[in-house]
Design an enzyme around this catalytic site. Structure first.
Site, PDB file in Angstrom:
ATOM      1  N   TYR A   1     -20.271  62.020 -41.200  1.00  0.00           N
ATOM      2  CA  TYR A   1     -20.953  62.704 -39.728  1.00  0.00           C
ATOM      3  C   TYR A   1     -20.246  63.664 -40.489  1.00  0.00           C
ATOM      4  CZ  TYR A   1     -20.971  63.377 -34.341  1.00  0.00           C
ATOM      5  OH  TYR A   1     -20.426  64.048 -33.457  1.00  0.00           O
TER       6      TYR A   1
ATOM      7  N   ASP B   1     -16.679  68.824 -45.971  1.00  0.00           N
ATOM      8  CA  ASP B   1     -16.470  69.415 -44.397  1.00  0.00           C
ATOM      9  C   ASP B   1     -15.128  68.311 -44.434  1.00  0.00           C
ATOM     10  OD1 ASP B   1     -16.296  68.240 -41.736  1.00  0.00           O
ATOM     11  OD2 ASP B   1     -17.803  67.511 -41.866  1.00  0.00           O
TER      12      ASP B   1
ATOM     13  N   LYS C   1      -9.981  69.119 -35.654  1.00  0.00           N
ATOM     14  CA  LYS C   1      -8.665  67.898 -35.362  1.00  0.00           C
ATOM     15  C   LYS C   1      -8.230  68.950 -35.410  1.00  0.00           C
ATOM     16  CE  LYS C   1     -12.219  64.152 -35.145  1.00  0.00           C
ATOM     17  NZ  LYS C   1     -13.207  64.569 -36.313  1.00  0.00           N
TER      18      LYS C   1
HETATM   19  C1  PLP Z   1     -15.384  64.556 -36.084  1.00  0.00           C
HETATM   20  C2  PLP Z   1     -15.918  64.668 -37.129  1.00  0.00           C
HETATM   21  C3  PLP Z   1     -16.684  66.187 -36.764  1.00  0.00           C
HETATM   22  C4  PLP Z   1     -17.560  66.886 -35.245  1.00  0.00           C
HETATM   23  O1  PLP Z   1     -16.177  68.033 -34.734  1.00  0.00           O
HETATM   24  P1  PLP Z   1     -16.918  67.475 -33.233  1.00  0.00           P
HETATM   25  O2  PLP Z   1     -15.364  68.709 -33.062  1.00  0.00           O
HETATM   26  O3  PLP Z   1     -17.035  66.547 -32.663  1.00  0.00           O
HETATM   27  O4  PLP Z   1     -17.754  68.301 -33.096  1.00  0.00           O
HETATM   28  C5  PLP Z   1     -17.340  66.742 -37.937  1.00  0.00           C
HETATM   29  N1  PLP Z   1     -17.202  66.339 -39.511  1.00  0.00           N
HETATM   30  C6  PLP Z   1     -15.970  65.612 -39.841  1.00  0.00           C
HETATM   31  C7  PLP Z   1     -15.774  64.427 -40.794  1.00  0.00           C
HETATM   32  C8  PLP Z   1     -15.328  64.642 -38.875  1.00  0.00           C
HETATM   33  O5  PLP Z   1     -14.413  63.712 -37.913  1.00  0.00           O
END
Ligand code: PLP
Length: 432
Positions: A144, A239, A267
């Site tokens: 994701y 990511d 995060k």
């Molecule tokens: C949480 C998450 C996202 C999205 O981040 P948002 O701040 O919710 O848009 C993208 N990549 C990873 C791996 C995530 O855990």
């Protein structure tokens, strides 16, 4: 445990907010219950509007690695807020944040701040396309990267597939340049590059997947992604929105000893405030507007509140490497205790964990990719979840999310959790 007040609030919320929530997972629909409304948090604990206290293993989905209301974060935020919340102009704290990140993460030569993980990955892909002059990107099924259109896809049928939109409103035209690949499958990625390699701008990957439960890449797979992108002149985008500053201060890239071309963060780097960032090789980053032609902007990007919470958090983590030792020790203690319970009760579950990021899948299959993750029994998870919550343990309201340890946790919290987990697993066993 009463949730009367939360029930009232949820009713009110549902009238004017779709589903009553501002992010779908908060609705608790996959565990068949209504969500408690949170009133406050302190350290490891959160308290709901009905006065119930929980040990928090969600930590706002990862950011709160130091626990709620870390005294230094709160103190610094209070100081900053008195001087103004946002200027849309240059501030020194943005430099301090970028300097700290760039000087402590080896693959990061330049960085730009945005406001969410979604924005970070979306922009990193635009940059990769701008840099390579190519259109196609590769994304792994079950990874994701936020909800931007070109990433909101699921795998189509067949071995070499272009993704299909995962949501109405995403035009096929937008996703036709996104190729979905199988996670941890080297042969699959080699086939894809053989066919489309010259047109692929980038691979984007969660080096340790955290959004289909926790599923680490094998070292062979991670190495192959690096070598094949180099062979074809494509970029490798990590990511690390979840894994950055979580599995180690330097993130998953340090555990795999790999230098990606671009990295996305969010995060933890916001310390609980809305933030995102992407960065990497200078030569690529200098294509960003205003030095280069690749456009991106943000009214609230780098705002002093987010920068202060993030900078304070990262500084504490950097200056206290023993935090990671302790997080990992408690993570291992929790995982070992759960494994022991599962064995004692004769249940079937698979454990994937990397440091303070854990996941127990209700399946007897080894979980290495999306397909194997999906063999989990989500009804069992729902029972486990509700029994845990009833006993004051707040874990993710979905099988396919990580359990996070935070630095405010103690051995006693883990002991309490393990006792509750035994009862919850007994309830799962009674399901047959
Ligand atoms: C949480 C998450 C996202 C999205 O981040 P948002 O701040 O919710 O848009 C993208 N990549 C990873 C791996 C995530 O855990």
């Amino acid at each position: 445990m009463s949730l009367e007040k939360s029930k009232e609030l949820f009713k009110r919320a549902q009238k004017i907010i779709p589903g009553g929530v501002n992010s779908p997972v908060r609705a608790f629909s996959s565990v068949n219950m209504e969500p408690p409304f949170i009133e406050r948090g302190k350290g490891t604990y959160i308290y709901d509007e009905d006065g119930n206290k929980y040990i928090d293993y969600v930590g706002s989905w990862g950011p709160l690695i130091l626990g709620h209301c870390h005294p230094e974060v709160v103190k610094n935020l209070k100081e900053v807020v008195d001087r103004g919340t946002s200027f849309g102009a240059c501030t020194e704290i943005e430099i301090k944040m970028a300097e700290l990140m760039v000087s402590t993460i080896p693959s990061l030569e330049m960085v730009r701040m945005v406001n969410s993980g979604t924005e970070a990955t979306m922009t990193a892909l635009r940059l990769a396309r701008g840099y390579t002059g190519r259109n196609k990107i590769v994304k792994f099924n079950g990874n994701y990267h936020g909800h931007s259109d070109s990433l909101l896809i699921k795998a189509g049928s067949g071995a070499l597939t272009h993704g299909v939109p995962n949501s109405p409103g995403v035009p096929e035209d937008v996703v036709k340049n996104t190729i979905t690949a199988r996670y941890n499958d080297i042969e699959n990625i080699e086939e894809i590059f053989k066919k489309y390699g010259e047109d692929i701008a980038a691979i984007i990957v969660e080096p340790i997947a955290g959004n289909m439960g926790v599923v680490p890449a094998t070292h062979e797979f991670a190495n192959r992604l690096r070598s094949i992108t180099e062979e074809y002149g494509s970029l490798l985008i990590y990511d690390e929105v979840m894994t950055g500053f979580r599995v180690a201060y330097e993130g998953a890239q340090s555990l795999y000893n790999i230098k990606p071309d671009l990295i996305c963060y969010s995060k933890i780097i916001g310390g609980g405030l809305p933030v995102g960032a992407f960065g990497g090789r200078r030569e690529i980053m200098e294509l960003m507007s205003p030095v280069g032609p690749v456009y991106q902007a943000g009214t609230l990007s780098g705002n002093p509140l987010a920068m202060t919470a993030g900078y304070t958090t990262l500084k504490i983590l950097y200056e206290n490497p023993d935090i990671y030792t302790e997080l990992n020790r408690l993570g291992e203690k929790l995982a070992n205790g759960l494994k022991e319970h599962v064995k004692t009760l004769g249940l079937k579950a698979t454990f994937n964990a990397v440091g303070s990021m854990l996941c127990m899948f209700f399946t007897d299959k080894e979980v290495v990719d999306f397909e194997t993750a999906m063999t989990s029994d989500t009804q069992k998870y729902a029972v486990y979840f509700r029994e845990m919550l009833r006993q004051g343990i707040y874990i993710a309201p979905s099988q396919f999310e990580a359990t996070f340890i935070n630095a405010a946790m103690t051995d006693e919290d883990i002991d309490i959790t393990l006792e509750a987990a035994y009862n919850a697993l007994e309830a799962v066993k009674r399901m047959g």
